[in-house]
Scaffold this active site. Structure first.
Site, mmCIF file in Angstrom:
data_model
loop_
_atom_site.group_PDB
_atom_site.id
_atom_site.type_symbol
_atom_site.label_atom_id
_atom_site.label_comp_id
_atom_site.label_asym_id
_atom_site.label_seq_id
_atom_site.Cartn_x
_atom_site.Cartn_y
_atom_site.Cartn_z
ATOM 1 N N ASN A 68 0.868 -1.173 0.000
ATOM 2 C CA ASN A 68 0.000 0.000 0.000
ATOM 3 C C ASN A 68 0.906 1.224 0.000
ATOM 4 O OD1 ASN A 68 -1.895 1.972 0.331
ATOM 5 N ND2 ASN A 68 -2.373 1.472 2.467
ATOM 6 N N TRP A 69 1.077 1.797 -1.169
ATOM 7 C CA TRP A 69 1.976 2.959 -1.281
ATOM 8 C C TRP A 69 1.337 4.228 -0.707
ATOM 9 C CZ3 TRP A 69 4.323 2.605 -6.960
ATOM 10 C CH2 TRP A 69 5.172 1.489 -7.024
ATOM 11 N N LYS A 70 0.054 4.192 -0.437
ATOM 12 C CA LYS A 70 -0.677 5.370 0.068
ATOM 13 C C LYS A 70 -0.432 6.562 -0.865
ATOM 14 C CE LYS A 70 -0.116 3.491 4.669
ATOM 15 N NZ LYS A 70 -0.363 3.671 6.079
ATOM 16 N N SER A 86 2.850 -2.266 10.376
ATOM 17 C CA SER A 86 4.292 -2.259 10.618
ATOM 18 C C SER A 86 4.973 -3.599 10.322
ATOM 19 C CB SER A 86 4.594 -1.783 12.049
ATOM 20 O OG SER A 86 4.136 -0.452 12.214
ATOM 21 N N GLY A 107 1.709 2.219 10.699
ATOM 22 C CA GLY A 107 2.605 3.359 10.572
ATOM 23 C C GLY A 107 3.205 3.814 11.885
ATOM 24 N N HIS A 141 -9.732 0.751 4.080
ATOM 25 C CA HIS A 141 -8.506 1.007 4.847
ATOM 26 C C HIS A 141 -8.847 1.923 6.019
ATOM 27 C CE1 HIS A 141 -4.519 2.393 5.957
ATOM 28 N NE2 HIS A 141 -4.059 1.298 5.368
ATOM 29 N N GLU A 175 -5.971 -5.209 10.088
ATOM 30 C CA GLU A 175 -4.964 -4.187 10.378
ATOM 31 C C GLU A 175 -5.321 -3.457 11.668
ATOM 32 O OE1 GLU A 175 -2.792 -2.960 6.542
ATOM 33 O OE2 GLU A 175 -4.558 -1.707 6.727
ATOM 34 N N GLY A 186 2.550 -1.096 4.323
ATOM 35 C CA GLY A 186 2.647 0.319 3.979
ATOM 36 C C GLY A 186 4.098 0.753 3.849
ATOM 37 N N GLY A 187 4.642 1.331 4.918
ATOM 38 C CA GLY A 187 5.964 1.945 4.897
ATOM 39 C C GLY A 187 7.053 1.081 4.274
ATOM 40 N N GLU A 237 -7.455 4.427 7.174
ATOM 41 C CA GLU A 237 -7.318 5.874 6.884
ATOM 42 C C GLU A 237 -8.548 6.381 6.135
ATOM 43 O OE1 GLU A 237 -3.430 5.582 5.087
ATOM 44 O OE2 GLU A 237 -2.638 4.936 7.027
HETATM 45 C C1 PEP Z 1 -1.060 0.020 5.722
HETATM 46 O O1 PEP Z 1 -0.984 1.102 5.184
HETATM 47 O O2 PEP Z 1 -1.998 -0.711 5.416
HETATM 48 C C2 PEP Z 1 -0.043 -0.375 6.677
HETATM 49 C C3 PEP Z 1 -0.159 -1.517 7.278
HETATM 50 O O3 PEP Z 1 0.996 0.517 6.893
HETATM 51 P P1 PEP Z 1 2.381 0.209 7.690
HETATM 52 O O4 PEP Z 1 2.915 -1.094 7.132
HETATM 53 O O5 PEP Z 1 3.257 1.364 7.380
HETATM 54 O O6 PEP Z 1 2.039 0.088 9.124
#
Ligand code: PEP
Length: 252
Positions: free
Chosen positions: A10-12, A214, A174, A96, A168, A235-236, A98
């Protein structure tokens, strides 16, 4: 039944188009486990280009991070399922945290988006998860199952034959804080039990459930080795080819 192993990025709202192309090129230059399905969920502006870039690859797909529940029409700024399909997108992230938090997407609305994705033939990656207050109160399992019950209210097992779920925990997204493998397994087993009761054993056994929050190269293997964890939504750590390729290769 053996389920697909999935590593979804997930590049957001990160990378320009040229940066995204370079990131994907870098990722594809790594030696990636061919037994893992890789899904790159990129910004809308990148989707057509990245889909063309991966067209000949069986195990790499392109996903959107959101889409409209509507078919078409006067919905300024929205993107429809048909628009995604027309540029080669196969997956879409729905719900998601967010989107739920900043754009007030409710369980009911997400059920409508899920209906649209299924009817059009996009593979939904449906997200669920609890906040820290709910985790601390110990009601996390009830909370997540209620999210799913509400959004899945009108669906049959047949409707959901392509469904992918991503658990999640919001407190782990994040933040650098990861759920322990046991915490992920507890929730994901509870989700699978709910799927058995609601949709039957075959559907439950076939549905990949991903963990997100994470995920990093140094914790992916332990998390992915849990019996009800079929991969990750990342994500990150998906924004660096080295770390995401290591995660892709973390299935034992
Ligand atoms: C996400 O954006 O779905 C996510 C899990 O982010 P991160 O891996 O950065 O926690």
């Amino acid at each position: 039944m053996s389920r697909k192993k999935i590593a979804a990025a997930n590049w957001k709202m990160n990378t320009t188009l040229s940066e995204g192309q370079a990131l994907l090129t870098d990722l594809l230059a790594h030696d990636l486990d061919q037994g893992t399905d890789v899904v790159i969920c990129a910004p809308f502006t990148h989707l057509a280009t990245l889909a063309a870039q991966t067209e000949s690859l069986d195990n790499v797909s392109i996903g959107a991070q959101n889409m409209s529940q509507h078919d078409k029409g006067a919905y300024t700024g929205e993107t429809s399922a048909d628009m995604l399909l027309a540029v080669g997108v196969s997956h879409v992230v729905i719900g998601h945290s967010e989107r739920r938090e900043y754009f007030h997407e409710s369980d009911e609305l997400l059920g409508q988006k899920l209906r649209q994705a299924i009817d059009k033939g996009l593979v939904p990656i449906f997200c669920c998860g609890e906040g820290l207050d709910i985790r601390k109160a110990g009601t996390h399992v009830d909370h997540v199952i209620t999210q799913l019950k509400t959004s899945f209210a009108s669906f049959t097992a047949e409707d959901l034959s392509t469904l992918v779920i991503a658990y999640e925990p919001i407190w782990a997204i994040g933040t650098g804080e990861t759920a322990t493998p046991a915490q992920a397994q507890e929730m994901q087993a509870a989700i699978r039990t709910y799927l058995v009761e609601r949709f039957g054993a075959d559907m439950a056994a076939a549905t990949p459930i991903l963990y997100g929050g994470s995920v990093k190269p140094d914790n992916a293997q332990e998390i992915f080795s849990q019996p009800d964890v079929d991969g990750g939504l990342v994500g990150g750590a998906s924004l660096k080819a080295d770390s995401f390729s290591a995660i892709i290769n973390s299935f034992s």
